[in-house]
Design a protein around this motif. Structure first.
Motif, mmCIF file in Angstrom:
data_model
loop_
_atom_site.group_PDB
_atom_site.id
_atom_site.type_symbol
_atom_site.label_atom_id
_atom_site.label_comp_id
_atom_site.label_asym_id
_atom_site.label_seq_id
_atom_site.Cartn_x
_atom_site.Cartn_y
_atom_site.Cartn_z
ATOM 1 N N ARG A 54 4.720 5.622 5.210
ATOM 2 C CA ARG A 54 4.904 5.549 6.660
ATOM 3 C C ARG A 54 6.318 5.111 7.023
ATOM 4 N NH1 ARG A 54 1.146 1.732 10.493
ATOM 5 N NH2 ARG A 54 2.164 2.234 12.456
ATOM 6 N N GLN A 103 0.839 -1.202 0.000
ATOM 7 C CA GLN A 103 0.000 0.000 0.000
ATOM 8 C C GLN A 103 0.879 1.259 0.000
ATOM 9 O OE1 GLN A 103 -3.392 -0.222 2.933
ATOM 10 N NE2 GLN A 103 -2.232 -2.030 3.575
ATOM 11 N N PRO A 104 0.509 2.272 -0.775
ATOM 12 C CA PRO A 104 1.298 3.517 -0.772
ATOM 13 C C PRO A 104 1.466 4.086 0.633
ATOM 14 C CG PRO A 104 -0.361 3.588 -2.508
ATOM 15 C CD PRO A 104 -0.638 2.354 -1.711
ATOM 16 N N GLN A 105 0.425 3.913 1.488
ATOM 17 C CA GLN A 105 0.519 4.445 2.856
ATOM 18 C C GLN A 105 1.612 3.724 3.648
ATOM 19 O OE1 GLN A 105 -2.264 3.380 1.304
ATOM 20 N NE2 GLN A 105 -4.087 4.399 2.085
ATOM 21 N N ALA A 106 1.783 2.422 3.389
ATOM 22 C CA ALA A 106 2.826 1.666 4.095
ATOM 23 C C ALA A 106 4.196 2.203 3.705
ATOM 24 C CB ALA A 106 2.708 0.175 3.777
#
Lengths: 122, 202
Positions: free
Chosen positions: A92, A86-89
């Motif tokens: 982060r 995921q781009p958020q991972a």
């Protein structure tokens, strides 16, 4: 002087896949950790220069490892290697001090590019 | 741990499923526009006769909804997705449905989920062991049914099943989906061979 590498992943197959993806003629020593807690133990003994870190693991996950490393001064280069794409991972872990995020399954050419980009492999 | 796969084969399958589920999590995150926390997939080969108890163990004493999708090619079988009824509306909301859903919309949600999770998991495994695989159209097993009624082992032509349990959690809510992959007996062997070929490359 060989580069000291630590591969952190709970899956023995993933650790093998990671080893296989490393440049074959690269002068390195490799240690392995089966979870985040063991990774921290090895890191605290000193000498680890480059850590390949999985995210989804028991006994301290990859995010937890990054938190601890940050709190302790982050004295090694961390590249996250994860199936969680995921781009958020990615965002982060980069915000938590990792220099790069490599999706599983690891593409050896892509890995070499990252290592060269950061001057780890010359 | 089981008669169907060796420890190495099971480790390989777990990691390949993990990679497949990571791709599923990414797809869900893009649809849901939320960060999805993924659990470590738990994998086991179980006797088919134990499947009803296994599904009951996943969800407890609660009604469930379930859907299925067959696959064929390098290895063949069927993937089932089971969600507890209490999670169904949450899933529907995340997938863009609003208000009270009619029966057609509720079915669409369940078919979308099995398509997405089954395709990512089984498709991800197949891709990494270089097996061509195709999927049939998904179908509904039932809504608000007893977990013991999802699978009737006496109606299956299999002795063993591959169980894969994975949890997806989004911020402020917990949604759990359970996958069970049913493989006919001879197909466990076919998968084992493909896993051996994969292991030889390491």
């Amino acid at each position: 002087m060989p580069v000291s590498v630590l591969i952190v992943d709970d899956s023995p197959i993933a650790r093998k896949m990671m080893r296989r993806s490393l440049p074959p003629d690269w002068d390195i020593t490799i240690q392995e950790a089966v979870d985040g807690a063991q990774a921290i133990d090895i890191y605290r003994k000193g000498g680890v220069e480059l850590m390949f870190l999985d995210l989804t693991m028991p006994n301290i996950d990859g995010y937890g490892v990054l938190e601890i490393l940050q709190a302790e001064g982050l004295n090694c280069i961390v590249i996250v290697v994860s199936a969680d794409v995921q781009p958020q991972a990615r965002a982060r872990v980069l915000a938590m001090g990792a220099i790069a995020f490599i999706p599983k399954p690891v593409n050896p050419e892509g890995l070499q590019e990252v290592l060269r980009q950061y001057g780890i492999l010359v | 741990m089981n008669k169907g796969l060796s420890e190495d084969q099971t480790d390989a399958l777990q990691e390949l499923a993990n990679i497949g589920m990571g791709q599923a999590g990414d797809s869900l995150a893009r649809i849901w526009k939320e960060f999805v926390h993924l659990s470590i997939p738990k994998i086991a080969i179980v006797d088919a006769s134990r499947l009803p108890a296994l599904i009951h163990g996943f969800v407890g004493d609660t009604a469930v909804s379930a859907s299925r999708q067959a696959f064929h090619g390098g290895f063949r079988g069927e993937v089932l997705v089971v969600v507890s009824a209490k999670d169904r509306n949450g899933l529907a909301n995340l997938m863009g449905y609003e208000g009270q859903l009619d029966s057609v919309e509720r079915e669409e949600v369940l078919l979308d989920i099995v398509n997405l999770l089954g395709g990512a998991c089984v498709g991800g495994i197949a891709q990494q062991v270089n097996a061509e695989i195709g999927f049939s159209a998904p179908s509904l097993i039932g809504e608000d049914i007893d977990p013991l009624d999802v699978i009737h082992p006496d109606q299956l032509a299999i002795d063993k099943a591959l169980s894969l349990e994975v949890c997806f959690q989004v911020e402020n809510r917990s949604l759990t989906a359970h996958l069970v992959i049913l493989l006919p007996n001879n197909e466990v062997g076919a998968l084992a061979e493909l896993l051996d070929q994969f292991l030889c490359t390491l």
